[in-house]
Design an enzyme around this catalytic site. Structure first.
Site, short mmCIF file in Angstrom:
data_model
loop_
_atom_site.label_atom_id
_atom_site.label_comp_id
_atom_site.label_asym_id
_atom_site.label_seq_id
_atom_site.Cartn_x
_atom_site.Cartn_y
_atom_site.Cartn_z
N SER A 32 0.83 -1.21 0.00
CA SER A 32 0.00 0.00 0.00
C SER A 32 0.87 1.26 0.00
O SER A 32 2.07 1.21 0.25
CB SER A 32 -0.90 0.01 1.23
OG SER A 32 -1.65 -1.17 1.30
C1 LIG Z 1 -3.29 -4.12 -0.70
S1 LIG Z 1 -2.72 -5.73 -0.37
C2 LIG Z 1 -2.17 -5.59 1.30
C3 LIG Z 1 -1.02 -4.66 1.52
C4 LIG Z 1 -0.12 -5.09 2.63
N1 LIG Z 1 -0.70 -4.89 3.92
C5 LIG Z 1 1.24 -4.47 2.53
O1 LIG Z 1 1.50 -3.53 3.20
O2 LIG Z 1 2.03 -4.93 1.74
C6 LIG Z 1 -4.21 -6.63 -0.17
C7 LIG Z 1 -4.03 -8.11 0.13
O3 LIG Z 1 -5.26 -8.60 0.63
C8 LIG Z 1 -5.34 -9.95 0.28
N2 LIG Z 1 -6.74 -10.40 0.41
C9 LIG Z 1 -7.78 -10.24 -0.47
N3 LIG Z 1 -8.90 -10.79 0.04
C10 LIG Z 1 -8.57 -11.31 1.24
C11 LIG Z 1 -9.29 -12.02 2.23
N4 LIG Z 1 -10.59 -12.30 2.10
N5 LIG Z 1 -8.63 -12.43 3.34
C12 LIG Z 1 -7.29 -12.16 3.50
N6 LIG Z 1 -6.57 -11.50 2.58
C13 LIG Z 1 -7.20 -11.06 1.48
C14 LIG Z 1 -4.79 -10.01 -1.12
O4 LIG Z 1 -4.35 -11.32 -1.40
C15 LIG Z 1 -3.68 -8.97 -1.05
O5 LIG Z 1 -2.45 -9.58 -0.86
#
Ligand SMILES: C[S@@+](CC[C@H](N)C(=O)[O-])C[C@H]1O[C@@H](n2cnc3c(N)ncnc32)[C@H](O)[C@@H]1O
Length: 377
Positions: free
Chosen positions: A82
Site C-alpha cells: 500500500s
Molecule cells: C493491498 S494488499 C495488502 C497490503 C499489505 N498490507 C502491505 O503492506 O504490503 C491486499 C491483500 O489482501 C489480500 N486479500 C484479499 N482478500 C482477502 C481475504 N478475504 N482475506 C485475507 N486477505 C485477502 C490479497 O491477497 C492482497 O495480498
C-alpha cells in the site's frame, strides 16, 4: 540517489510533510524497515513494466510514496504494497503501540506488518493467497522480523489462534467488518478498515463496546459497534464474504467501470477546484445522502457520479463544482446533483472525519458482515 538508507530518510521527510506521519517511533520504523526486501520479486511500474531488484530504477521506485502492485491476475492487481503515507496514517489512527497484539487482514508483501512490528506490536497477518503469504513470510524472515507472522486463510474468519487482539488493521477493500474480528477483539478494541462507500473505499475507524459495557458519550443508540471516517482511499477488493455486495446498494456494484459521455454541461461553481482531499469529502457526503452515488468515468477521469440504471447516464460532479450529465434523465440528475452540492456547502463542507454511523449486520446470513448504516454528521 541509490543508497537505501538515504532513500528511506527521504521517504520519512515526505511522509512527515504529508501530515500522516507524526510519531517518532513510527518514523524510526520507516527509516529502518527495508521496503525493497518486501519487493523481492519486483513490482509493476506503469511506465517501466516489471521492475526487479537490480534494475536501475528499482530502489528509487521502492521508496516512492506510492502503492506498488506486486501481483497481477489477467492484468488486474491482486496484491500490492500500500501507499506508505496511507500506512502511516492508518497505523497512527489505529493507535498501534508497543506491546499491542494486532490482527492484520491482507498481508500482501508483509511490509506493513514489519512496520507495526518495528514499533513493538505483535502482529498476526492473514492473506487469502498462499503464494502471497509465502512471499510475505519469506520477506519478514529475510528482514529479520520476529514480531510478525503470516497465516494463509480467508481474513473473514480472522485468526482465532492469536486472539484476543487489541487492534485490527484491514489493508484490503471490504464491504463490511467481520463479526469474527469483533469476537477476537478485546472489549473496547479498535479497528481500521477501508469500507466500501459510494464506489470508493474510504478508511473508517470502527469502535467496539468498551469493557464496562457503557457506551461512550455520543455512541449511536442500539449499536454494538460504530464507525467514523478517517480519509478517502482506494483499495483492491477483498475476496470472499468480505467483498460481498450488501443488500441496499444502489446501483448494485458490478464489475467493470461505468462511463458517462456528457451531453449536458453546467458551469463551474468554484474558481479554485477542490483539492483531492476536499473532493473526497464532497464525494463521501454525497454518498451518505444519495445511494445512487458511485465512482465512474467521465471527461477522461474517474470521479463522483449519480449513476442511473443504464450505467451510461446520470450526473457527474467535477472538482470545480461543474456538473456534467448524460442519458434520458440528464436534467433531473443534474438538478439532484446541484441540490446535493448545495447541501454540502450549507452544512459547512464537512470533512470525512466528521461523519459517523452505527454498524449493523447485513449480507449473506451464512457469512454476515457489519456495514455502516445511516451516516450522520
Ligand atoms: C493491498 S494488499 C495488502 C497490503 C499489505 N498490507 C502491505 O503492506 O504490503 C491486499 C491483500 O489482501 C489480500 N486479500 C484479499 N482478500 C482477502 C481475504 N478475504 N482475506 C485475507 N486477505 C485477502 C490479497 O491477497 C492482497 O495480498
Amino acid at each position: 540517489m541509490t543508497d537505501a538508507p538515504a532513500l528511506r530518510a527521504r521517504l520519512v521527510d515526505v511522509l512527515r510533510d504529508d501530515g500522516g506521519l507524526t510519531r517518532d517511533d513510527l518514523a524510526l520504523a520507516f527509516a529502518t524497515v527495508p521496503r525493497e526486501v518486501f519487493l523481492a520479486e519486483g513490482f509493476h511500474d506503469s511506465d517501466a513494466g516489471l521492475l526487479r531488484p537490480g534494475d536501475e530504477d528499482f530502489l528509487a521506485g521502492a521508496y516512492r510514496n506510492d502503492a506498488l502492485v506486486t501481483k497481477l491476475d489477467n492484468g488486474r492487481p491482486v496484491s500490492s504494497s500500500s501507499q506508505p503515507s496511507l500506512m502511516a496514517l492508518m497505523i497512527e489512527e489505529l493507535g498501534v503501540t508497543a506491546g499491542m497484539r494486532v490482527l492484520e487482514i491482507g498481508a500482501g508483501t508483509g511490509y506493513n506488518a514489519a512496520l507495526m512490528s518495528a514499533v513493538g506490536a505483535d502482529v498476526t497477518s492473514v492473506d487469502v493467497q498462499p503464494d502471497v503469504a509465502a512471499r510475505a513470510a519469506a520477506a519478514l524472515a529475510a528482514a529479520g522480523v520476529t514480531g510478525a507472522r503470516v497465516r494463509v486463510g480467508d481474513g473473514y474468519l480472522g485468526e482465532p489462534a492469536g486472539a484476543p487482539y487489541d487492534r485490527v488493521m484491514v489493508t484490503v477493500g471490504v464491504t463490511g467488518v467481520s463479526p469474527h474480528w469483533l469476537a477476537q477483539l478485546v472489549p473496547g478494541g479498535l479497528m481500521v478498515a477501508p469500507v466500501t462507500h459510494a464506489g470508493n473505499n474510504p478508511v473508517l475507524r470502527v469502535w467496539s463496546q468498551p469493557a464496562d459495557g457503557r457506551a461512550a458519550p455520543g455512541w449511536p443508540a442500539r449499536a454494538d459497534i460504530w464507525a467514523d471516517g478517517v480519509c478517502g482511499a482506494g483499495f483492491m477488493a477483498a475476496a470472499g464474504p468480505l467483498g460481498a455486495r450488501y443488500p441496499w446498494a444502489h446501483p448494485a456494484p458490478v464489475r467493470g467501470p461505468a462511463e458517462i459521455v456528457p451531453t449536458l454541461r453546467l458551469p463551474a461553481r468554484w474558481r479554485t477546484a477542490l483539492n483531492g482531499l476536499r473532493y473526497h469529502d464532497l464525494w463521501f457526503a454525497i454518498g451518505a445522502w444519495d445511494r445512487r452515488t458511485t465512482g465512474a468515468q467521465f471527461d477522461g477521469g474517474t470521479g463522483c457520479v449519480l449513476l442511473d440504471e443504464t450505467r451510461t447516464g446520470g450526473a457527474a460532479i467535477r472538482a470545480d463544482g461543474a456538473i456534467v450529465a448524460a442519458g434520458p434523465h440528464a436534467e433531473d440528475y443534474a438538478t439532484d446533483a446541484g441540490i446535493l452540492i448545495d447541501r454540502w456547502v450549507d452544512e459547512g463542507m464537512p470533512a470525512i472525519q466528521q461523519w459517523r454511523a452505527a454498524m449493523v449486520l447485513a449480507g449473506d446470513p451464512e457469512a454476515p458482515i457489519y456495514v455502516p448504516r445511516d451516516w450522520s454528521l
